[in-house]
Design an enzyme around this catalytic site. Structure first.
Site, PDB file in Angstrom:
ATOM      1  N   ASP A   1       1.392   4.004  -3.105  1.00 18.11           N
ATOM      2  CA  ASP A   1       1.136   5.433  -2.897  1.00 18.11           C
ATOM      3  C   ASP A   1       2.319   6.278  -3.343  1.00 18.11           C
ATOM      4  OD1 ASP A   1      -1.337   4.873  -1.849  1.00 18.11           O
ATOM      5  OD2 ASP A   1      -0.684   4.968   0.235  1.00 18.11           O
TER       6      ASP A   1
ATOM      7  N   ASP B   1       0.828  -1.201   0.000  1.00 19.76           N
ATOM      8  CA  ASP B   1       0.000   0.000   0.000  1.00 19.76           C
ATOM      9  C   ASP B   1       0.865   1.254   0.000  1.00 19.76           C
ATOM     10  OD1 ASP B   1      -2.655   1.289   0.259  1.00 19.76           O
ATOM     11  OD2 ASP B   1      -1.883   1.927   2.198  1.00 19.76           O
TER      12      ASP B   1
END
Length: 262
Positions: free
Chosen positions: A106, A102
């Protein structure tokens, strides 16, 4: 405590709160032999993460010539960032792999957009390069400082370490608002290159006569972007202090061990 009332760094050494350290070779073997019923690579939140990567790749593909498709893919990829964490908690499928996936997604997605903005707005290339460097540096150092202090997640920040980071990571609404506002500002800058039709606010003020809708969105979101990067600076500074503190504690502990041998 020392004589002057300060904490003794050597006494701050403690066992990690996380699970016992797993040998790298054992970890590789476990990952290779995992069954379909519990395959971390196939956890639902991780599947969402892979979807985000695909959408980010599509947005990069369309970025230079099709702003609508690019923006749609980019925005959906960013919005899914708020979904994978909820899915992980709801399904009991939280994982270290998912947390790192994650974060890396990002960082890479935003950095790729900033690289494109550097070419579109060459006069501000240094600013975009600084933001990329700050984003990567602050998150890498924060992640590493979390690992070596035994935290199970980089989001588990106590108010004693930093009230700003505690509120940022522990309030989901604040986290979403800051991250979404930051991305919205960069997307607005991207769309400003393609949209030049005023939205008709000149009837209210001559200053607004030439204002386009991406420029209108960019104005308030710019303040969120500034706030987000101030948080990155705080995160970088706090992580630096944690790493230095660990160094001091380990050096003090090494001196105590050496003194006992003598």
């Amino acid at each position: 405590m020392t004589k002057n009332g300060s904490a003794n760094p050597s006494r701050k050494m403690r066992r990690r709160r996380s699970i016992d350290v797993v040998d790298a070779k054992v970890a590789v073997d476990l990952a290779t032999a995992q069954t379909y019923s519990e395959n971390v690579f196939l956890f639902v939140p991780n599947l969402i993460g892979y979807t985000r990567i695909i959408l980010a790749g599509l947005s990069l593909h369309f970025m230079s010539y099709h702003p609508k498709y690019c923006t749609l893919a980019y925005v959906i990829s960013c919005l899914l960032d708020a979904v994978d964490g909820q899915a992980a908690r709801a399904l009991g499928q939280t994982s270290k792999f998912g947390a790192v996936l994650d974060m890396v997604t990002d960082r890479c997605t935003t950095s790729c957009l900033l690289c494109y903005l550097s070419s579109v707005y060459p006069n501000f290339a240094m600013v975009f390069q600084f933001l990329i460097a700050l984003d990567f540096a602050s998150h890498y150092m924060h992640m590493y400082s979390s690992l070596i202090t035994g935290s199970r997640s980089h989001k588990l920040v106590t108010s004693e370490v930093s009230r700003i980071l505690w509120y940022y990571y522990n309030d989901s609404r604040t986290l979403f608002f800051m991250c979404a506002g930051n991305e919205l500002f960069f997307v607005s800058l991207y769309l400003m290159r393609w949209v030049d039709t005023p939205i008709g606010l000149g009837v209210y003020s001559p200053w607004l006569a030439d204002l386009t809708w991406p420029e209108l969105v960019a104005i308030p979101s710019a303040f969120v972007c500034v706030g987000k990067n101030i948080i990155n600076l705080v995160q970088l500074w706090k992580a630096s202090k944690i790493l230095v503190g660990v160094d001091l504690a380990e050096r003090a502990h090494a001196r105590e061990v050496q003194a006992k041998k003598e």
